[in-house]
Design a protein around this motif. Sequence first.
Motif, PDB file in Angstrom:
ATOM      1  N   SER A  53      12.167  18.133  64.944  1.00  0.00           N
ATOM      2  CA  SER A  53      13.328  18.762  64.304  1.00  0.00           C
ATOM      3  C   SER A  53      14.546  17.839  64.391  1.00  0.00           C
ATOM      4  CB  SER A  53      13.625  20.133  64.911  1.00  0.00           C
ATOM      5  OG  SER A  53      14.145  20.019  66.205  1.00  0.00           O
ATOM      6  N   ASN A  54      14.641  17.083  65.477  1.00  0.00           N
ATOM      7  CA  ASN A  54      15.727  16.097  65.562  1.00  0.00           C
ATOM      8  C   ASN A  54      15.552  14.995  64.516  1.00  0.00           C
ATOM      9  OD1 ASN A  54      17.050  17.344  67.654  1.00  0.00           O
ATOM     10  ND2 ASN A  54      16.209  16.026  69.255  1.00  0.00           N
ATOM     11  N   ALA A  55      14.320  14.481  64.423  1.00  0.00           N
ATOM     12  CA  ALA A  55      14.052  13.402  63.466  1.00  0.00           C
ATOM     13  C   ALA A  55      14.436  13.844  62.054  1.00  0.00           C
ATOM     14  CB  ALA A  55      12.585  13.003  63.530  1.00  0.00           C
ATOM     15  N   LYS A  57      16.567  16.444  61.276  1.00  0.00           N
ATOM     16  CA  LYS A  57      17.980  16.810  61.193  1.00  0.00           C
ATOM     17  C   LYS A  57      18.898  15.595  61.149  1.00  0.00           C
ATOM     18  CE  LYS A  57      19.773  19.081  64.869  1.00  0.00           C
ATOM     19  NZ  LYS A  57      20.324  20.204  65.685  1.00  0.00           N
ATOM     20  N   TYR A  58      18.517  14.545  61.886  1.00  0.00           N
ATOM     21  CA  TYR A  58      19.409  13.385  62.003  1.00  0.00           C
ATOM     22  C   TYR A  58      19.004  12.216  61.121  1.00  0.00           C
ATOM     23  CZ  TYR A  58      21.069  16.106  65.970  1.00  0.00           C
ATOM     24  OH  TYR A  58      21.577  17.119  66.754  1.00  0.00           O
ATOM     25  N   SER A  59      18.221  12.499  60.076  1.00  0.00           N
ATOM     26  CA  SER A  59      17.917  11.410  59.141  1.00  0.00           C
ATOM     27  C   SER A  59      18.098  11.875  57.711  1.00  0.00           C
ATOM     28  CB  SER A  59      16.519  10.836  59.394  1.00  0.00           C
ATOM     29  OG  SER A  59      15.537  11.805  59.297  1.00  0.00           O
ATOM     30  N   LYS A  81       9.245   8.368  65.150  1.00  0.00           N
ATOM     31  CA  LYS A  81      10.227   7.367  64.719  1.00  0.00           C
ATOM     32  C   LYS A  81      10.866   7.794  63.407  1.00  0.00           C
ATOM     33  CE  LYS A  81       9.069   3.184  63.018  1.00  0.00           C
ATOM     34  NZ  LYS A  81       8.310   1.907  63.072  1.00  0.00           N
ATOM     35  N   ASP A  82      12.190   7.729  63.347  1.00  0.00           N
ATOM     36  CA  ASP A  82      12.868   8.089  62.102  1.00  0.00           C
ATOM     37  C   ASP A  82      13.764   6.960  61.610  1.00  0.00           C
ATOM     38  OD1 ASP A  82      15.661   8.318  63.117  1.00  0.00           O
ATOM     39  OD2 ASP A  82      14.901  10.071  64.210  1.00  0.00           O
ATOM     40  N   GLN A  83      14.283   7.126  60.414  1.00  0.00           N
ATOM     41  CA  GLN A  83      15.180   6.141  59.805  1.00  0.00           C
ATOM     42  C   GLN A  83      16.560   6.749  59.657  1.00  0.00           C
ATOM     43  OE1 GLN A  83      12.840   5.553  56.223  1.00  0.00           O
ATOM     44  NE2 GLN A  83      11.840   3.740  57.100  1.00  0.00           N
ATOM     45  N   SER A 100      24.239  17.940  76.154  1.00  0.00           N
ATOM     46  CA  SER A 100      24.715  16.595  75.834  1.00  0.00           C
ATOM     47  C   SER A 100      24.385  16.262  74.376  1.00  0.00           C
ATOM     48  CB  SER A 100      24.046  15.605  76.801  1.00  0.00           C
ATOM     49  OG  SER A 100      24.081  14.315  76.268  1.00  0.00           O
ATOM     50  N   ARG A 101      25.382  15.808  73.642  1.00  0.00           N
ATOM     51  CA  ARG A 101      25.189  15.455  72.239  1.00  0.00           C
ATOM     52  C   ARG A 101      25.806  14.087  71.961  1.00  0.00           C
ATOM     53  NH1 ARG A 101      26.332  18.876  67.641  1.00  0.00           N
ATOM     54  NH2 ARG A 101      24.276  18.184  66.986  1.00  0.00           N
ATOM     55  N   GLY A 102      25.297  13.393  70.972  1.00  0.00           N
ATOM     56  CA  GLY A 102      25.827  12.091  70.613  1.00  0.00           C
ATOM     57  C   GLY A 102      27.229  12.196  70.028  1.00  0.00           C
ATOM     58  N   SER A 103      27.961  11.087  70.087  1.00  0.00           N
ATOM     59  CA  SER A 103      29.340  11.087  69.581  1.00  0.00           C
ATOM     60  C   SER A 103      29.387  10.954  68.062  1.00  0.00           C
ATOM     61  CB  SER A 103      30.115   9.944  70.237  1.00  0.00           C
ATOM     62  OG  SER A 103      29.401   8.736  70.089  1.00  0.00           O
ATOM     63  N   GLY A 110      24.328  21.748  66.425  1.00  0.00           N
ATOM     64  CA  GLY A 110      23.281  21.692  67.440  1.00  0.00           C
ATOM     65  C   GLY A 110      23.843  22.119  68.777  1.00  0.00           C
ATOM     66  N   THR A 111      22.951  22.472  69.688  1.00  0.00           N
ATOM     67  CA  THR A 111      23.356  22.975  70.993  1.00  0.00           C
ATOM     68  C   THR A 111      23.283  21.903  72.072  1.00  0.00           C
ATOM     69  OG1 THR A 111      22.300  25.028  70.300  1.00  0.00           O
ATOM     70  CG2 THR A 111      23.005  24.908  72.567  1.00  0.00           C
ATOM     71  N   GLY A 112      22.436  20.939  71.872  1.00  0.00           N
ATOM     72  CA  GLY A 112      22.255  19.902  72.889  1.00  0.00           C
ATOM     73  C   GLY A 112      21.235  20.289  73.944  1.00  0.00           C
ATOM     74  N   LEU A 113      20.331  21.200  73.582  1.00  0.00           N
ATOM     75  CA  LEU A 113      19.318  21.635  74.548  1.00  0.00           C
ATOM     76  C   LEU A 113      17.912  21.111  74.246  1.00  0.00           C
ATOM     77  CD1 LEU A 113      20.369  25.330  75.285  1.00  0.00           C
ATOM     78  CD2 LEU A 113      20.354  23.396  76.873  1.00  0.00           C
ATOM     79  N   GLY A 114      17.670  20.739  73.004  1.00  0.00           N
ATOM     80  CA  GLY A 114      16.312  20.359  72.601  1.00  0.00           C
ATOM     81  C   GLY A 114      15.703  19.266  73.463  1.00  0.00           C
ATOM     82  N   LEU A 115      16.462  18.230  73.723  1.00  0.00           N
ATOM     83  CA  LEU A 115      15.926  17.109  74.505  1.00  0.00           C
ATOM     84  C   LEU A 115      15.779  17.473  75.979  1.00  0.00           C
ATOM     85  CD1 LEU A 115      17.612  13.896  73.046  1.00  0.00           C
ATOM     86  CD2 LEU A 115      15.254  14.675  72.787  1.00  0.00           C
ATOM     87  N   ALA A 116      16.689  18.299  76.493  1.00  0.00           N
ATOM     88  CA  ALA A 116      16.583  18.745  77.890  1.00  0.00           C
ATOM     89  C   ALA A 116      15.305  19.567  78.072  1.00  0.00           C
ATOM     90  CB  ALA A 116      17.811  19.561  78.276  1.00  0.00           C
TER      91      ALA A 116
END
Length: 156
Positions: A53-55, A57-59, A81-83, A100-103, A110-116
Amino acid sequence: VPLDLLQFFSELIEQERETVGEHHELIFKITGNTKGFWGDRGLLQQIFVNLMSNAIKYSPEGGAIEFHLIGKESQVMFSIKDQGIGIPIADQENLFQSFSRGSNVDTIPGTGLGLAISKACVDLHGGNITLSSQVGQGTKFIVSLPKNGKGEMGKG
Ligand code: ATP
Ligand code: MG
């Protein structure tokens, strides 16, 4: 019984394919022997869904997303791997902590929980999760998990 990872991930990828439609190209690669893995379906699915879902959402629209399943002697690895937009170096270290989320994701919700959550699932398997990323180029997450369980014990 050990988990048939090939079948397990094939099904998840096919589900994902239906969801993303034309928006992303999903590539499924398999290398090596993935047999003999003992693990929990729910935890594995949780890891997969969060990373995928990150790959997505962020591509950008049309970006290819590659899922690579790699079987080794005593461990299995998979990478996604995403582009996409990538993750600034300064943010990478803390990304597995809750909230924690990227700047560079201000406008993307997003909530910042998926990776945790993913990291907790990987830890429960006694595995490891790492990432490599370049801003504007893309991101790759790599999960490695010991095959373990009876497979390992059976070798005596
Ligand atoms: P959610 O809890 O809904 O998943 P989230 O996606 O913001 O929210 P995480 O999945 O934990 O939270 O990801 C944490 C941060 O890591 C994201 O906010 C983003 O900055 C960065 N990130 C994670 N995966 C990627 C990726 N594939 N490409 C770019 N940035 C990513
Ligand atoms: Mg997420």
